[in-house]
Enzyme design. Sequence first.
Site, PDB file in Angstrom:
ATOM      1  N   LYS A  92      50.503  57.818  25.717  1.00  0.00           N
ATOM      2  CA  LYS A  92      49.536  58.518  26.563  1.00  0.00           C
ATOM      3  C   LYS A  92      48.276  58.839  25.762  1.00  0.00           C
ATOM      4  CE  LYS A  92      52.853  61.022  29.489  1.00  0.00           C
ATOM      5  NZ  LYS A  92      52.489  60.411  30.777  1.00  0.00           N
ATOM      6  N   ARG A 110      62.220  57.895  35.545  1.00  0.00           N
ATOM      7  CA  ARG A 110      63.069  57.144  36.474  1.00  0.00           C
ATOM      8  C   ARG A 110      64.235  56.488  35.748  1.00  0.00           C
ATOM      9  NH1 ARG A 110      57.877  53.852  38.359  1.00  0.00           N
ATOM     10  NH2 ARG A 110      57.021  55.926  37.910  1.00  0.00           N
TER      11      ARG A 110
END
Length: 496
Positions: free
Chosen positions: A277, A351
Amino acid sequence: MQITLESKPFAGIETEALVSCVFEDSDPVQGRIAEIDKLAGGLLGKLARSGELTGKTLEFTLVHAPAGLKAARLLLVGAGKKEQFNSATLRKIAGAALRYLKARSVKNLALLVREGYATEEYAQVIAEGTLAADFESDKYKTDKKNDKRIESVAIAGYSDSERATGEKGLAKGRIIADSQNFARDLINEPSNKMTPTILAQKAETMAKASGLSVEILDEKRIAELKMGALLSVAQGSVEPPRMMIITYNPPTAKPGAPVIGLIGKAVTFDTGGISIKPADGMEKMKYDMAGGATMIGVMRALAALKPAVKVICVVPSTENMPGGRAQKPGDIQTAMSGKTIEVLNTDAEGRLILADGVHYAKQLGATHLIDAATLTGAVVVALAGINVGVFGSDQAFTDKLLASAKVAGEKMWQLPMDDDYREFIKGTVADIQNISSGKGGGATIGAMFIKEFTGDSPWIHLDIAGTAWNDDAKPWLAKGPTGVALRTLVHLIMSY
Ligand code: BES
Ligand code: ZN
Ligand code: ZN
């Protein structure tokens, strides 16, 4: 903070501040407000006529040394139009009043419910609103603002015959708010003080103290159980992963009845892994375990509220780090279910760990699944920090949750999810891929990925990426972790 029920007539309550609601109306001085006005020699009527007192939502009118009252101050809070007023409004108003007075160094206050509202529900929401509002993120400040502490709140306006019902609501509200604040405390910890190991210890301590069964799977057990998706995220970190299982199994649960599975994402820090990120704002990724913390908090509340339904809480926890052993884009992993996953972006890690969490919850016997996760930036684009993104595979189940959210005063909005989206996650070299091959709909894509592991079970996914953390303080809540979804889930489960 102490919170009690006071059944003395309001005029005689000795408090630093007596608080009541004013409804928006051409004449806001009615009912109990008119009674106060009479004691105060018409002061409130004067304020209303001057336009200073209108009853508009969250308008504050503070009167010092009000005549006719033992209270040192009278705080009137606008509650909006009476037809629209409900317990969700009062929860916010009670919280906002507490924060307004706290900022003015008031230490004790009495909240006077309006005539006709002395019910169990209203006592509950006052407890919830004030206790949540009192939460501050000052644990690591050496100079705590001790002059700004609320010591006690009294709930007033309940007659002797209404006392028992008020006490019941107060007790319930306290359990729920304390559990919400418990979750917020976990979320607030920085990642150096909240690793998967520490989170598991905290969950275990809470579970044992609450009489819940608990099992913590370490990295060895996780590997034996072939939780390949969780392990793939964890392999980039020196901190080992944990899988927490907390079970509430009351003797009152009927055989064959639904078993609720609560699964919470607990990434104690999300750097993005190799798909790293940007630095700007990365510190906020300590709250990427909010889903897990919220589910642990729900279990804490259920242990005390004792619904007649079995609940299994599964919290997969790991860091997402770009270490030398980290998974790399293109790697193929095998989830516990046996499905193969092409990991095209290591930052779509939530996920992955939920895939194994959901599968394991089913294996443990959960029939109805709900997951909560700070899953996507896309849900923030869609709904900002206002609504939780809701996805569901069974509309009746989803509607039940949305109805609970209304009662709990937590804004949630259902977003679409159907098989047309499935082609975006079809794998080229594995069964599925962890990011979309198309453009847009990021929050739905995240949900679709998790759905692959839910089978036929009714399932709800809550994307709390935008709502689990307040960047700015609200009048009724400090800035920082919100504990969102906890109240809704508790309400939903209590309705079984
Ligand atoms: N933890 C993030 C999602 C997130 C974003 C939480 C903003 C809170 C605030 C999640 O793991 C993530 O990085 N998701 C990616 C998915 C993408 C790579 C498909 C995202 O949303 O950018
Ligand atoms: Zn991520
Ligand atoms: Zn994440």
